[in-house]
Design a protein around this motif. Structure first.
Motif, PDB file in Angstrom:
ATOM      1  N   LYS A  12       0.669  -1.393   0.204  1.00  0.00           N
ATOM      2  CA  LYS A  12       0.372   0.079  -0.147  1.00  0.00           C
ATOM      3  C   LYS A  12       0.739   0.797   0.309  1.00  0.00           C
ATOM      4  CE  LYS A  12      -3.895  -1.660   1.675  1.00  0.00           C
ATOM      5  NZ  LYS A  12      -5.643  -1.400   1.993  1.00  0.00           N
ATOM      6  N   ASN A  13       2.245   1.544  -1.049  1.00  0.00           N
ATOM      7  CA  ASN A  13       2.943   2.340  -1.218  1.00  0.00           C
ATOM      8  C   ASN A  13       3.586   2.687   0.513  1.00  0.00           C
ATOM      9  OD1 ASN A  13       1.883   2.794  -3.507  1.00  0.00           O
ATOM     10  ND2 ASN A  13       0.543   3.719  -3.065  1.00  0.00           N
ATOM     11  N   LYS A  14       3.976   2.088   0.983  1.00  0.00           N
ATOM     12  CA  LYS A  14       5.242   2.471   1.827  1.00  0.00           C
ATOM     13  C   LYS A  14       5.814   1.086   1.982  1.00  0.00           C
ATOM     14  CE  LYS A  14       1.710   4.549   4.663  1.00  0.00           C
ATOM     15  NZ  LYS A  14       1.555   5.235   6.153  1.00  0.00           N
ATOM     16  N   GLN A  15       6.566   1.531   2.385  1.00  0.00           N
ATOM     17  CA  GLN A  15       8.356   0.149   2.898  1.00  0.00           C
ATOM     18  C   GLN A  15       8.254  -0.101   3.684  1.00  0.00           C
ATOM     19  OE1 GLN A  15      11.340   1.804   0.893  1.00  0.00           O
ATOM     20  NE2 GLN A  15      10.584   3.091  -1.168  1.00  0.00           N
ATOM     21  N   TYR A  16       8.046  -1.962   4.014  1.00  0.00           N
ATOM     22  CA  TYR A  16       9.174  -2.120   5.021  1.00  0.00           C
ATOM     23  C   TYR A  16      10.134  -2.999   4.769  1.00  0.00           C
ATOM     24  CZ  TYR A  16       4.081  -0.579   5.991  1.00  0.00           C
ATOM     25  OH  TYR A  16       2.896  -0.100   6.043  1.00  0.00           O
ATOM     26  N   LYS A  17      10.680  -3.383   5.816  1.00  0.00           N
ATOM     27  CA  LYS A  17      11.757  -4.575   6.671  1.00  0.00           C
ATOM     28  C   LYS A  17      11.064  -5.408   7.191  1.00  0.00           C
ATOM     29  CE  LYS A  17      16.178  -5.089   8.288  1.00  0.00           C
ATOM     30  NZ  LYS A  17      17.711  -4.454   8.755  1.00  0.00           N
ATOM     31  N   ALA A  18      10.921  -6.642   6.529  1.00  0.00           N
ATOM     32  CA  ALA A  18      10.610  -7.923   6.366  1.00  0.00           C
ATOM     33  C   ALA A  18      11.944  -9.593   6.772  1.00  0.00           C
ATOM     34  CB  ALA A  18      10.347  -8.827   5.481  1.00  0.00           C
ATOM     35  N   ASN A  19      11.762  -9.173   7.638  1.00  0.00           N
ATOM     36  CA  ASN A  19      12.745 -10.152   8.977  1.00  0.00           C
ATOM     37  C   ASN A  19      12.201 -11.965   8.578  1.00  0.00           C
ATOM     38  OD1 ASN A  19      15.090  -9.265   8.890  1.00  0.00           O
ATOM     39  ND2 ASN A  19      14.829  -8.515  10.821  1.00  0.00           N
ATOM     40  N   ILE A  20      12.470 -12.995   9.034  1.00  0.00           N
ATOM     41  CA  ILE A  20      11.468 -14.478   8.304  1.00  0.00           C
ATOM     42  C   ILE A  20      11.322 -14.571  10.425  1.00  0.00           C
ATOM     43  CG2 ILE A  20      11.687 -16.907   9.034  1.00  0.00           C
ATOM     44  CD1 ILE A  20      13.602 -16.523   6.597  1.00  0.00           C
ATOM     45  N   GLY A  21      10.405 -14.084  10.697  1.00  0.00           N
ATOM     46  CA  GLY A  21       9.714 -14.054  12.300  1.00  0.00           C
ATOM     47  C   GLY A  21       8.819 -13.194  12.918  1.00  0.00           C
ATOM     48  N   LYS A  22       9.283 -12.240  11.951  1.00  0.00           N
ATOM     49  CA  LYS A  22       9.068 -10.601  12.505  1.00  0.00           C
ATOM     50  C   LYS A  22       7.916 -10.312  12.002  1.00  0.00           C
ATOM     51  CE  LYS A  22      10.622  -6.033  11.811  1.00  0.00           C
ATOM     52  NZ  LYS A  22      11.876  -5.373  11.163  1.00  0.00           N
ATOM     53  N   THR A  23       7.150  -9.902  13.729  1.00  0.00           N
ATOM     54  CA  THR A  23       5.506  -9.345  13.308  1.00  0.00           C
ATOM     55  C   THR A  23       5.587  -7.604  12.554  1.00  0.00           C
ATOM     56  OG1 THR A  23       5.194 -10.158  14.941  1.00  0.00           O
ATOM     57  CG2 THR A  23       3.410  -8.967  14.099  1.00  0.00           C
ATOM     58  N   ILE A  24       4.818  -7.343  11.474  1.00  0.00           N
ATOM     59  CA  ILE A  24       4.588  -6.496  11.268  1.00  0.00           C
ATOM     60  C   ILE A  24       3.549  -5.264  10.940  1.00  0.00           C
ATOM     61  CG2 ILE A  24       5.387  -4.763   9.053  1.00  0.00           C
ATOM     62  CD1 ILE A  24       7.186  -7.109   7.532  1.00  0.00           C
ATOM     63  N   LYS A  25       3.640  -3.952  11.119  1.00  0.00           N
ATOM     64  CA  LYS A  25       2.142  -2.929  11.144  1.00  0.00           C
ATOM     65  C   LYS A  25       2.160  -2.795   9.901  1.00  0.00           C
ATOM     66  CE  LYS A  25       1.059  -1.676  15.707  1.00  0.00           C
ATOM     67  NZ  LYS A  25       1.237  -0.300  16.889  1.00  0.00           N
ATOM     68  N   THR A  26       1.185  -2.820   9.335  1.00  0.00           N
ATOM     69  CA  THR A  26       0.647  -2.295   7.970  1.00  0.00           C
ATOM     70  C   THR A  26      -0.263  -1.695   8.025  1.00  0.00           C
ATOM     71  OG1 THR A  26      -0.299  -4.083   6.977  1.00  0.00           O
ATOM     72  CG2 THR A  26       2.131  -4.540   6.852  1.00  0.00           C
ATOM     73  N   GLU A  27      -0.653  -1.042   7.144  1.00  0.00           N
ATOM     74  CA  GLU A  27      -2.104  -0.560   7.057  1.00  0.00           C
ATOM     75  C   GLU A  27      -2.977  -1.098   6.838  1.00  0.00           C
ATOM     76  OE1 GLU A  27      -2.933   3.173   4.158  1.00  0.00           O
ATOM     77  OE2 GLU A  27      -1.173   3.985   4.900  1.00  0.00           O
ATOM     78  N   LYS A  28      -4.477  -0.925   6.989  1.00  0.00           N
ATOM     79  CA  LYS A  28      -5.081  -2.206   7.141  1.00  0.00           C
ATOM     80  C   LYS A  28      -5.593  -3.019   5.345  1.00  0.00           C
ATOM     81  CE  LYS A  28     -10.035  -3.675   8.561  1.00  0.00           C
ATOM     82  NZ  LYS A  28      -9.877  -4.558   8.747  1.00  0.00           N
ATOM     83  N   ILE A  29      -5.432  -4.426   6.297  1.00  0.00           N
ATOM     84  CA  ILE A  29      -5.642  -4.959   4.599  1.00  0.00           C
ATOM     85  C   ILE A  29      -6.957  -5.932   5.181  1.00  0.00           C
ATOM     86  CG2 ILE A  29      -4.426  -6.959   3.331  1.00  0.00           C
ATOM     87  CD1 ILE A  29      -1.473  -6.342   4.499  1.00  0.00           C
ATOM     88  N   GLU A  30      -7.559  -6.066   3.500  1.00  0.00           N
ATOM     89  CA  GLU A  30      -9.196  -6.599   3.466  1.00  0.00           C
ATOM     90  C   GLU A  30      -8.462  -8.026   3.742  1.00  0.00           C
ATOM     91  OE1 GLU A  30     -11.609  -4.632   4.278  1.00  0.00           O
ATOM     92  OE2 GLU A  30     -10.771  -2.367   4.742  1.00  0.00           O
ATOM     93  N   LYS A  31      -7.975  -9.006   4.917  1.00  0.00           N
ATOM     94  CA  LYS A  31      -8.744 -10.228   4.544  1.00  0.00           C
ATOM     95  C   LYS A  31      -9.131 -10.683   6.215  1.00  0.00           C
ATOM     96  CE  LYS A  31      -5.873 -11.248   0.695  1.00  0.00           C
ATOM     97  NZ  LYS A  31      -4.858 -12.783   0.552  1.00  0.00           N
ATOM     98  N   LYS A  32      -9.126 -11.534   6.277  1.00  0.00           N
ATOM     99  CA  LYS A  32      -9.402 -12.063   7.684  1.00  0.00           C
ATOM    100  C   LYS A  32      -7.249 -12.827   8.832  1.00  0.00           C
ATOM    101  CE  LYS A  32     -13.841 -14.036   6.871  1.00  0.00           C
ATOM    102  NZ  LYS A  32     -15.150 -14.357   6.929  1.00  0.00           N
ATOM    103  N   THR A  33      -8.333 -12.421   9.974  1.00  0.00           N
ATOM    104  CA  THR A  33      -7.236 -13.177  10.842  1.00  0.00           C
ATOM    105  C   THR A  33      -6.990 -14.629  10.771  1.00  0.00           C
ATOM    106  OG1 THR A  33      -7.718 -11.690  12.577  1.00  0.00           O
ATOM    107  CG2 THR A  33      -6.486 -13.084  12.912  1.00  0.00           C
TER     108      THR A  33
END
Length: 108
Positions: A12-33
């Motif tokens: 959603k036009n923002k950049q994130y750094k991803a490591n395996i096992g890391k939890t990331i807060k992104t803008e709302k994604i329209e999918k279920k838990t």
């Protein structure tokens, strides 16, 4: 899987750094838990100090994750105030976000 592997991806036009096992807060994604999600717009992957940079994106690279929760951030207060003019306006806002746990990073 390498220990020092990470990726920079776009959601959603923002950049994130991803490591395996890391939890990331992104803008709302329209999918279920609990649903799985894939990010295809990978800008960069670092595997044991070997950096691969896309122009603009890397091909055949995927960051996979699982949606942990859908929540709201803390309320922020917006206050507009003009002294001696009898003007004061208050407003609050709570931004929705999605927590995604990164499960794997695939580079082909």
């Amino acid at each position: 899987m390498e220990i020092n592997m990470y990726a920079i991806f776009v959601c959603k036009n923002k950049q994130y750094k991803a490591n395996i096992g890391k939890t990331i807060k992104t803008e709302k994604i329209e999918k279920k838990t609990g649903e799985k999600i894939e990010f295809n717009q990978i800008l960069m992957i670092n595997t044991n100090n070997c950096v691969h940079i896309g122009k603009p994106y890397l091909k055949n690279c995927i960051v996979k994750g699982v949606i942990i929760s859908q929540k709201k951030n803390k309320k922020i207060k917006i206050i507009k105030f003009k002294r001696r003019k009898h003007y004061k306006k208050q407003q609050g806002h709570r931004q929705k976000f999605t927590e995604v746990k990164i499960t794997e990073i695939i580079k082909n």
